[in-house]
Design an enzyme around this catalytic site. Structure first.
Site, PDB file in Angstrom:
ATOM      1  N   GLU A 160      49.012  51.932  40.545  1.00 16.66           N
ATOM      2  CA  GLU A 160      48.651  52.453  39.230  1.00 16.66           C
ATOM      3  C   GLU A 160      47.147  52.499  39.093  1.00 16.66           C
ATOM      4  O   GLU A 160      46.427  51.666  39.660  1.00 16.66           O
ATOM      5  CB  GLU A 160      49.277  51.570  38.143  1.00 16.66           C
ATOM      6  CG  GLU A 160      50.791  51.690  38.150  1.00 16.66           C
ATOM      7  CD  GLU A 160      51.472  50.864  37.074  1.00 16.66           C
ATOM      8  OE1 GLU A 160      50.898  49.845  36.647  1.00 16.66           O
ATOM      9  OE2 GLU A 160      52.576  51.237  36.671  1.00 16.66           O
ATOM     10  N   CYS A 170      39.810  52.628  35.818  1.00 17.39           N
ATOM     11  CA  CYS A 170      40.199  51.291  36.280  1.00 17.39           C
ATOM     12  C   CYS A 170      41.005  51.462  37.573  1.00 17.39           C
ATOM     13  O   CYS A 170      42.096  52.043  37.561  1.00 17.39           O
ATOM     14  CB  CYS A 170      41.021  50.583  35.197  1.00 17.39           C
ATOM     15  SG  CYS A 170      41.507  48.921  35.676  1.00 17.39           S
ATOM     16  N   CYS A 202      49.326  42.094  44.673  1.00 22.37           N
ATOM     17  CA  CYS A 202      48.194  41.178  44.863  1.00 22.37           C
ATOM     18  C   CYS A 202      48.724  39.852  45.397  1.00 22.37           C
ATOM     19  O   CYS A 202      49.724  39.339  44.892  1.00 22.37           O
ATOM     20  CB  CYS A 202      47.457  40.954  43.543  1.00 22.37           C
ATOM     21  SG  CYS A 202      46.020  39.870  43.732  1.00 22.37           S
ATOM     22  N   CYS A 238      47.992  35.015  40.215  1.00 22.98           N
ATOM     23  CA  CYS A 238      47.512  34.346  39.000  1.00 22.98           C
ATOM     24  C   CYS A 238      48.682  34.284  38.010  1.00 22.98           C
ATOM     25  O   CYS A 238      49.415  35.264  37.836  1.00 22.98           O
ATOM     26  CB  CYS A 238      46.335  35.102  38.401  1.00 22.98           C
ATOM     27  SG  CYS A 238      44.914  35.171  39.511  1.00 22.98           S
ATOM     28  N   CYS A 255      49.371  37.115  35.283  1.00 23.13           N
ATOM     29  CA  CYS A 255      49.130  38.512  35.661  1.00 23.13           C
ATOM     30  C   CYS A 255      50.387  39.192  36.192  1.00 23.13           C
ATOM     31  O   CYS A 255      51.053  38.665  37.091  1.00 23.13           O
ATOM     32  CB  CYS A 255      48.021  38.547  36.712  1.00 23.13           C
ATOM     33  SG  CYS A 255      47.744  40.189  37.381  1.00 23.13           S
ATOM     34  N   GLY A 265      45.293  44.197  42.445  1.00 25.90           N
ATOM     35  CA  GLY A 265      44.726  43.622  43.667  1.00 25.90           C
ATOM     36  C   GLY A 265      43.402  42.907  43.489  1.00 25.90           C
ATOM     37  O   GLY A 265      42.733  43.036  42.470  1.00 25.90           O
ATOM     38  N   GLU A 266      43.057  42.136  44.508  1.00 25.30           N
ATOM     39  CA  GLU A 266      41.772  41.433  44.575  1.00 25.30           C
ATOM     40  C   GLU A 266      40.883  42.224  45.544  1.00 25.30           C
ATOM     41  O   GLU A 266      41.083  42.188  46.759  1.00 25.30           O
ATOM     42  CB  GLU A 266      41.992  39.990  45.065  1.00 25.30           C
ATOM     43  CG  GLU A 266      40.757  39.265  45.556  1.00 25.30           C
ATOM     44  CD  GLU A 266      39.601  39.222  44.555  1.00 25.30           C
ATOM     45  OE1 GLU A 266      39.790  38.723  43.443  1.00 25.30           O
ATOM     46  OE2 GLU A 266      38.499  39.703  44.913  1.00 25.30           O
ATOM     47  N   SER A 274      35.483  43.383  40.152  1.00 29.72           N
ATOM     48  CA  SER A 274      35.950  42.147  39.521  1.00 29.72           C
ATOM     49  C   SER A 274      36.648  41.284  40.568  1.00 29.72           C
ATOM     50  O   SER A 274      37.480  41.780  41.334  1.00 29.72           O
ATOM     51  CB  SER A 274      36.925  42.499  38.398  1.00 29.72           C
ATOM     52  OG  SER A 274      37.506  41.320  37.898  1.00 29.72           O
ATOM     53  N   SER A 333      36.288  36.505  37.371  1.00 28.01           N
ATOM     54  CA  SER A 333      37.448  36.174  36.555  1.00 28.01           C
ATOM     55  C   SER A 333      37.542  34.648  36.463  1.00 28.01           C
ATOM     56  O   SER A 333      38.017  33.998  37.382  1.00 28.01           O
ATOM     57  CB  SER A 333      38.677  36.786  37.246  1.00 28.01           C
ATOM     58  OG  SER A 333      39.783  36.700  36.429  1.00 28.01           O
ATOM     59  N   ASN A 373      47.280  40.044  27.014  1.00 27.97           N
ATOM     60  CA  ASN A 373      48.209  41.144  26.760  1.00 27.97           C
ATOM     61  C   ASN A 373      49.593  40.734  27.246  1.00 27.97           C
ATOM     62  O   ASN A 373      49.783  40.500  28.442  1.00 27.97           O
ATOM     63  CB  ASN A 373      47.740  42.399  27.506  1.00 27.97           C
ATOM     64  CG  ASN A 373      46.390  42.859  27.001  1.00 27.97           C
ATOM     65  OD1 ASN A 373      46.225  43.164  25.816  1.00 27.97           O
ATOM     66  ND2 ASN A 373      45.396  42.873  27.881  1.00 27.97           N
ATOM     67  N   CYS A 429      44.554  45.122  30.616  1.00 30.49           N
ATOM     68  CA  CYS A 429      44.133  44.155  31.615  1.00 30.49           C
ATOM     69  C   CYS A 429      45.271  43.189  31.986  1.00 30.49           C
ATOM     70  O   CYS A 429      45.873  42.588  31.112  1.00 30.49           O
ATOM     71  CB  CYS A 429      42.958  43.392  31.033  1.00 30.49           C
ATOM     72  SG  CYS A 429      42.031  42.553  32.256  1.00 30.49           S
TER      73      CYS A 429
HETATM   74  S1  SF4 Z   1      44.454  38.646  37.933  1.00 29.13           S
HETATM   75 FE1  SF4 Z   1      43.619  39.890  39.630  1.00 29.13          FE
HETATM   76  S2  SF4 Z   1      43.467  38.446  41.341  1.00 29.13           S
HETATM   77 FE2  SF4 Z   1      44.866  37.490  39.846  1.00 29.13          FE
HETATM   78  S3  SF4 Z   1      46.934  38.148  40.516  1.00 29.13           S
HETATM   79 FE3  SF4 Z   1      46.193  39.642  38.993  1.00 29.13          FE
HETATM   80  S4  SF4 Z   1      45.306  41.285  40.212  1.00 29.13           S
HETATM   81 FE4  SF4 Z   1      45.460  39.478  41.544  1.00 29.13          FE
END
Ligand code: SF4
Length: 347
Positions: free
Chosen positions: A96, A109, A116, A120, A123, A165-166, A197, A220, A294, A337
């Site tokens: 996306e 974005c 990922c 986290c 997320c 993703g990171e 980020s 983050s 969110n 986000c």
């Molecule tokens: S916040 Fe960022 S680093 Fe953490 S799981 Fe979500 S996408 Fe991955």
């Protein structure tokens, strides 16, 4: 490189690589630059319409590379201009990417991985698991597709790697994509308008700072207590917060760091935690983005009340920090986000 495609994908090529390949195929040494102008400046994938290239050469080019953007499979609009695209990749994975209108510009974005691996706790992308890294072309195709959404718009763009993703766990492809994005003969977007980020991958943060000193960094953070942070962000058990902050404090850079702090009701939003946060980042040229959570199905977190958000912010302001509260756009289409996820959609 897309293993399922027979022809190499043009969006995976740097200008110098394309030039070497085309010269080896008998093209003149200006041909690669002409191709880049069509692909990046005009955002055209129709080789047969490239009028300044001879017909025989156009036919030859058409057979050498895959010229297509990856298809937009779905498009959702929140009614206020925020639009989320679902893009299908050659191996069946889906990602996306989001277009966000701002007062005087648009923000793109972008995703850097399918899923990922960092998981986290708050997320949706993390909950989806990790599928794979995106190639350079799979990052760039998002930018070109989002530009098509804007038609003739030629104003300012802001690119943020805050999608799925990171990015710093996919540094080689991120760096290749950034070169195409920022080069004058590529997409020609100033690195000052690009933000990466990260949850904090120190070694590649250093690489990014060395290779792209003007690119902005968003860190983050989400908790100032290392134990709570490790509970929310498992990567913090490996990448120690004190090492990351020591680096951020010690490294001279032109741009301020943005600290992102997702506010979770009853978890990290108390006045004491606000004071602890202010103390932790004191002295680092920075601003703080407060992001009221969110809501995401299947995840147990809640958004704090507006009063709680405001009192957290007031404490940071009182301590002399620059603070912006980001009430995310696109929540209704799950593009805000931390909400991007393609549940059950990929192969
Ligand atoms: S916040 Fe960022 S680093 Fe953490 S799981 Fe979500 S996408 Fe991955």
């Amino acid at each position: 490189m897309n293993v399922l495609l027979k022809k190499p994908w043009i969006l995976d090529r740097q200008l110098s690589e394309l030039n070497a390949e085309l010269v080896a195929e008998g093209f003149r040494d200006y041909a690669a630059r002409q191709v880049f102008q069509w692909v990046y400046f005009k955002n055209s994938q129709d080789v047969n319409s490239w009028s300044n290239i001879a017909k025989a050469n156009r036919q030859k080019l058409a057979g050498l590379y895959d010229w297509e953007l990856r298809p937009v499979l779905d498009r959702q609009d929140d009614g206020h201009g925020t639009r989320k695209l679902l893009i299908g990749l050659a191996d069946g994975q889906k990602i996306e990417t989001v277009l966000i209108p701002e007062k005087d510009h648009y923000t793109f974005c972008l995703s850097s991985q399918a899923g990922c691996p960092l998981a986290c706790a708050f997320c949706a992308t993390g909950a989806m698991g990790f599928r794979r890294n995106l190639t350079c072309g799979e990052i760039v195709t998002q930018v070109l597709s989002l530009r098509k959404e804007l038609g003739a718009y030629a104003g300012k763009l802001n690119l943020v790697f805050m999608g799925m993703g990171e990015p710093l766990l996919n540094y080689a492809n991120l760096a290749r994509a950034l070169r195409l994005i920022c080069a004058a003969d590529g997409l020609n977007i100033s690195p000052r308008h690009v933000t990466v980020s990260t949850a904090g991958i120190l070694e590649n943060l250093k690489n990014l700072e060395a290779d792209f000193p003007q690119v902005k960094i968003a860190f983050s953070l989400n908790a100032s207590d290392p134990q709570l942070r490790a509970e929310l962000m498992p990567i913090a058990r490996k990448e120690r917060l004190e090492d990351l902050l020591a680096h951020l404090r010690g490294h001279k850079r032109r741009q301020r760091i943005t600290f992102e702090y997702v506010l979770l009701a009853g978890i990290n939003d108390s006045p004491a935690q606000a004071r602890q946060l202010a103390k932790l980042i004191q002295g680092i040229p920075s601003k703080v983005n407060l992001i009221p959570y969110n809501a995401t199905p299947r995840l147990p977190f809640r958004r704090p009340t507006e009063v709680a958000v405001e009192s957290f912010r007031a404490i940071l302001l009182e301590k002399g920090l620059t603070v912006v509260t980001r009430w995310s756009k696109g929540e209704g289409i799950r593009s805000a986000c931390g909400q991007l996820a393609v549940f059950g959609g990929s192969s």
